[in-house]
Motif scaffolding. Structure first.
Motif, PDB file in Angstrom:
ATOM      1  N   PRO A  18      -8.317  18.087   0.576  1.00  0.00           N
ATOM      2  CA  PRO A  18      -8.145  16.662   0.400  1.00  0.00           C
ATOM      3  C   PRO A  18      -6.686  16.636  -0.320  1.00  0.00           C
ATOM      4  O   PRO A  18      -6.251  17.532  -1.209  1.00  0.00           O
ATOM      5  N   TYR A  19      -5.960  15.397  -0.170  1.00  0.00           N
ATOM      6  CA  TYR A  19      -4.981  15.082  -1.306  1.00  0.00           C
ATOM      7  C   TYR A  19      -5.502  15.097  -2.689  1.00  0.00           C
ATOM      8  O   TYR A  19      -6.785  14.388  -2.935  1.00  0.00           O
ATOM      9  N   PRO A  20      -4.874  15.499  -3.589  1.00  0.00           N
ATOM     10  CA  PRO A  20      -5.487  15.446  -5.087  1.00  0.00           C
ATOM     11  C   PRO A  20      -5.647  13.778  -5.289  1.00  0.00           C
ATOM     12  O   PRO A  20      -4.625  13.244  -5.220  1.00  0.00           O
ATOM     13  N   PRO A  21      -6.727  13.570  -5.898  1.00  0.00           N
ATOM     14  CA  PRO A  21      -7.068  12.065  -6.131  1.00  0.00           C
ATOM     15  C   PRO A  21      -6.170  11.341  -6.993  1.00  0.00           C
ATOM     16  O   PRO A  21      -5.756  10.336  -6.781  1.00  0.00           O
ATOM     17  N   ARG A  22      -5.698  12.177  -8.110  1.00  0.00           N
ATOM     18  CA  ARG A  22      -4.845  11.435  -8.960  1.00  0.00           C
ATOM     19  C   ARG A  22      -3.483  11.358  -8.275  1.00  0.00           C
ATOM     20  O   ARG A  22      -2.785  10.176  -8.543  1.00  0.00           O
ATOM     21  N   PHE A  23      -3.065  12.236  -7.300  1.00  0.00           N
ATOM     22  CA  PHE A  23      -1.823  11.749  -6.605  1.00  0.00           C
ATOM     23  C   PHE A  23      -2.119  10.608  -5.817  1.00  0.00           C
ATOM     24  O   PHE A  23      -1.315   9.810  -5.473  1.00  0.00           O
ATOM     25  N   ALA A  24      -3.127  10.567  -4.997  1.00  0.00           N
ATOM     26  CA  ALA A  24      -3.482   9.489  -3.849  1.00  0.00           C
ATOM     27  C   ALA A  24      -3.486   8.048  -4.534  1.00  0.00           C
ATOM     28  O   ALA A  24      -3.068   7.024  -3.983  1.00  0.00           O
ATOM     29  N   PHE A  25      -4.086   8.256  -6.001  1.00  0.00           N
ATOM     30  CA  PHE A  25      -4.232   7.083  -6.577  1.00  0.00           C
ATOM     31  C   PHE A  25      -3.094   6.395  -7.100  1.00  0.00           C
ATOM     32  O   PHE A  25      -2.664   5.156  -6.943  1.00  0.00           O
ATOM     33  N   ALA A  26      -2.080   7.391  -7.474  1.00  0.00           N
ATOM     34  CA  ALA A  26      -1.128   6.762  -8.198  1.00  0.00           C
ATOM     35  C   ALA A  26       0.120   6.498  -7.183  1.00  0.00           C
ATOM     36  O   ALA A  26       0.976   5.807  -7.412  1.00  0.00           O
ATOM     37  N   PHE A  27      -0.011   7.121  -5.949  1.00  0.00           N
ATOM     38  CA  PHE A  27       1.049   6.719  -4.842  1.00  0.00           C
ATOM     39  C   PHE A  27       1.555   5.405  -4.539  1.00  0.00           C
ATOM     40  O   PHE A  27       2.657   5.106  -4.763  1.00  0.00           O
ATOM     41  N   PRO A  28       0.368   4.499  -4.391  1.00  0.00           N
ATOM     42  CA  PRO A  28       0.928   3.096  -4.022  1.00  0.00           C
ATOM     43  C   PRO A  28       1.356   2.335  -5.201  1.00  0.00           C
ATOM     44  O   PRO A  28       2.152   1.626  -4.972  1.00  0.00           O
ATOM     45  N   LEU A  29       0.981   2.930  -6.585  1.00  0.00           N
ATOM     46  CA  LEU A  29       1.557   2.262  -7.435  1.00  0.00           C
ATOM     47  C   LEU A  29       3.062   2.806  -7.791  1.00  0.00           C
ATOM     48  O   LEU A  29       4.201   1.712  -8.068  1.00  0.00           O
ATOM     49  N   ALA A  30       3.223   4.021  -7.538  1.00  0.00           N
ATOM     50  CA  ALA A  30       4.666   4.445  -7.449  1.00  0.00           C
ATOM     51  C   ALA A  30       5.533   3.883  -6.470  1.00  0.00           C
ATOM     52  O   ALA A  30       6.670   3.515  -6.506  1.00  0.00           O
ATOM     53  N   VAL A  31       5.007   3.592  -5.356  1.00  0.00           N
ATOM     54  CA  VAL A  31       5.974   2.864  -4.267  1.00  0.00           C
ATOM     55  C   VAL A  31       5.995   1.769  -4.673  1.00  0.00           C
ATOM     56  O   VAL A  31       7.237   1.010  -4.553  1.00  0.00           O
ATOM     57  N   CYS A  32       5.280   0.775  -5.140  1.00  0.00           N
ATOM     58  CA  CYS A  32       5.440  -0.444  -5.585  1.00  0.00           C
ATOM     59  C   CYS A  32       6.395  -0.668  -6.680  1.00  0.00           C
ATOM     60  O   CYS A  32       7.282  -1.514  -6.686  1.00  0.00           O
ATOM     61  N   GLY A  33       6.189   0.381  -7.412  1.00  0.00           N
ATOM     62  CA  GLY A  33       7.205   0.271  -8.682  1.00  0.00           C
ATOM     63  C   GLY A  33       8.659   0.490  -8.154  1.00  0.00           C
ATOM     64  O   GLY A  33       9.574  -0.061  -8.584  1.00  0.00           O
ATOM     65  N   VAL A  34       8.872   1.690  -7.227  1.00  0.00           N
ATOM     66  CA  VAL A  34      10.074   1.865  -6.653  1.00  0.00           C
ATOM     67  C   VAL A  34      10.688   0.570  -5.826  1.00  0.00           C
ATOM     68  O   VAL A  34      11.970  -0.038  -6.080  1.00  0.00           O
ATOM     69  N   VAL A  35       9.767  -0.264  -5.079  1.00  0.00           N
ATOM     70  CA  VAL A  35      10.204  -1.448  -4.501  1.00  0.00           C
ATOM     71  C   VAL A  35      10.627  -2.357  -5.568  1.00  0.00           C
ATOM     72  O   VAL A  35      11.723  -3.320  -5.172  1.00  0.00           O
ATOM     73  N   LEU A  36       9.855  -2.673  -6.438  1.00  0.00           N
ATOM     74  CA  LEU A  36      10.103  -3.813  -7.364  1.00  0.00           C
ATOM     75  C   LEU A  36      11.354  -3.383  -7.888  1.00  0.00           C
ATOM     76  O   LEU A  36      12.348  -4.200  -8.252  1.00  0.00           O
ATOM     77  N   GLY A  37      11.629  -2.162  -8.559  1.00  0.00           N
ATOM     78  CA  GLY A  37      12.905  -1.651  -8.923  1.00  0.00           C
ATOM     79  C   GLY A  37      14.162  -2.072  -8.263  1.00  0.00           C
ATOM     80  O   GLY A  37      15.167  -2.412  -8.527  1.00  0.00           O
ATOM     81  N   TRP A  38      14.045  -1.555  -6.961  1.00  0.00           N
ATOM     82  CA  TRP A  38      14.884  -1.805  -5.613  1.00  0.00           C
ATOM     83  C   TRP A  38      15.208  -3.437  -5.629  1.00  0.00           C
ATOM     84  O   TRP A  38      16.307  -3.799  -5.553  1.00  0.00           O
TER      85      TRP A  38
END
Lengths: 77, 433
Positions: free
Chosen positions: B216-236
């Motif tokens: 499996p994908y590491p759960p911590r990575f999988a839980f953090a990923f949408p937050l990270a993407v959203c953060g990047v898009v908000l920053g953009w």
């Protein structure tokens, strides 16, 4: 204090293709005695199985472990 | 035992299938557009009407159709999230997205204001309705895994994308005064990352381990990923509206890391798979992830290039790679999802339905998907020599039409066996070619 049901069997289906995990659980359910529980290990939450369990009078509890394994604890309602 | 399984929650086959049967023709139209006008589209840059039309044929046409249809099937199975009246929801969304997508592209290319007005109403209306239905289902989901969080963020991303798209279309269609130069890159970021990438990842958390037997994908990575993407898009979004180019480059570099982490993690897990069979689906996933990683590396580079011609070529390359990544993975998933759905629904009329390989053999799926991958490669190479875009467009149109024909064959396979379950699957298979 709540006591944990005694384990009946653990089915490690993490490397099985669908629908083998569901088939194995359904085959094992008739032998599951009240007060004991069946544990299914998967890398996902099996919502289709949950619906079948509910319809057949079983309840479940799901725990996500840090390695990504979902442990589904099944017992009679 | 299979006959004892219960799948009453699965929506009727036609609900997702109509999206899947429609989508390839949008992709085919994108190919035809590039076949006719490819070099001009490359040279015209991302603001040219041909490029805008081609991009929306792929995104608002092909990608949105498949993703919207698949979600109606995926949400109950993957997140226990029931979709409100799936036939009605599917019907409204399909009609709105199909007519709206066609009107949008027609407006960009030929018709102008009336078509863009229609597209604004159709895409905006269907998009808003679809988002509300999905959000309602996801809000009540009992799931505890990372897929649910990913789906929630993705639907939020779709809502923002639709809102920004309606705003943009209103500029052209209704003469609303809005900052076009800022809205376009922000709309693109929310659509490609906030919606499409976040949804792709949420689906990957489930289907990559399930179908390819990977860890499996590491759960911590999988839980953090949408937050990270959203953060990047908000920053953009902030960097674009504040007009701070240095911040935009830094945010794009952060996007490189986030997107690269997902692509790299997926390729690494697939390298550890226990199912050693290589099929069209796996090939498409791997090619798509490689293209996504390459696109991620390119993200910040055009922002730092001052030469307009070179910047345009780099933007074309990054655009083809990122859209190609989605197109490749979606094609691979269609080769798996559609035979599975046909098999699933035939079980209600047959004790032993034909295997998925009978519905769509890998020997037929693989040449089609390889042609599609080749078309993406040729279109990427057109960054160096724009006339190649004509050839890439021809290959894309043929591959998309071929993919559409395979899906029609699978639908006919189901129809014949559902009508007469005693018919030979082999006879039906021949007719489905």
């Amino acid at each position: 204090m709540r006591t944990e049901p005694a384990p009946f069997r653990t089915i490690d289906a993490r490397d099985w293709l669908p629908p083998e995990p569901m088939e194995a659980v359904l085959a094992a359910l008739p032998e599951l005695d009240p007060g004991r529980e069946l544990v299914l290990l998967l890398y996902r939450e099996p919502f289709p199985l949950y619906r079948v369990l509910e319809a057949r009078g079983f309840v479940h509890r799901t725990v996500l472990h840090p390695d990504g394994t979902f442990a589904i604890h099944v017992r009679r309602a | 035992m299979i006959g004892a399984l219960s799948f009453e929650q699965a929506p009727p086959l036609w609900v997702p299938l109509r999206f899947f049967l429609t989508a390839p023709w949008f992709l085919c139209a994108a190919g035809l557009l590039l076949a006719v006008d490819g070099a001009h589209v490359v040279a015209g840059g991302r603001w040219g009407p041909g490029a805008v039309a081609a991009v929306h044929l792929v995104t608002a046409g092909y990608m949105l159709q498949v993703m919207a249809g698949a979600l109606l099937q995926f949400m109950p199975v993957a997140a226990g999230a029931n979709v409100w009246r799936p036939r009605l929801t599917g019907g409204v969304a399909h009609a709105g997205f199909t007519a709206g997508g066609a009107a949008l592209v027609a407006g960009f290319l030929w018709v102008g204001v009336p078509a863009l007005q229609a597209a604004t109403v159709l895409m905006g209306g269907a998009g808003a309705f679809y988002v509300v239905v999905l959000a309602r289902g996801l809000a009540a989901s009992p799931a505890i895994g990372p897929t649910l969080r990913g789906l929630r963020f993705a639907v939020f991303g779709l809502a923002v994308t639709v809102a920004l798209g309606v705003a943009l279309a209103s500029v052209f269609g209704f003469g609303v005064a809005l900052p076009l130069a800022e809205l376009v890159p922000v709309h693109a970021a929310w659509g490609l990352a906030g919606w499409a990438l976040t949804l792709l990842a949420a689906v990957a958390w489930l289907v990559v381990p399930m179908f390819q037997l990977t860890p499996p994908y590491p759960p911590r990575f999988a839980f953090a990923f949408p937050l990270a993407v959203c953060g990047v898009v908000l920053g953009w979004t902030a960097a674009v509206f504040l007009r701070t180019p240095a911040v935009a480059i830094a945010v794009a570099a952060a996007g490189t890391l986030v997107v690269g982490a997902f692509g790299g993690a997926t390729l690494r897990l697939q390298g550890q798979r226990k199912r050693r069979v290589t099929d069209a689906t796996l090939e498409c996933w791997r090619a798509g992830m490689a293209a996504l990683c390459a696109a991620a590396v390119l993200f910040p580079i055009p922002l730092a290039v001052t030469d307009a011609a070179l910047r345009g070529r780099l933007e074309w390359l990054a655009g083809v790679l990122v859209l190609g990544a989605f197109v490749a993975v979606i094609q691979g998933m269609l080769h798996k999802i559609v035979p599975f759905l046909v098999w699933l629904h035939l079980r209600s009329v047959m004790a032993v339905p034909p295997t998925m390989q009978k519905v769509l053999p890998d020997a037929r799926a693989r040449p089609q998907s390889r042609l599609l991958l080749a078309s993406i490669l040729v279109l990427a190479l057109a960054a160096a020599w724009p006339p190649l875009a004509h050839l890439g467009g021809v290959l894309l149109a043929v591959a998309a039409a071929w993919g559409g024909a395979l899906l029609v064959g699978a639908a006919r396979f189901h129809h014949r066996l559902a009508q007469s379950p005693s018919a030979s699957p082999d006879d039906t298979g021949r007719s489905a070619r």
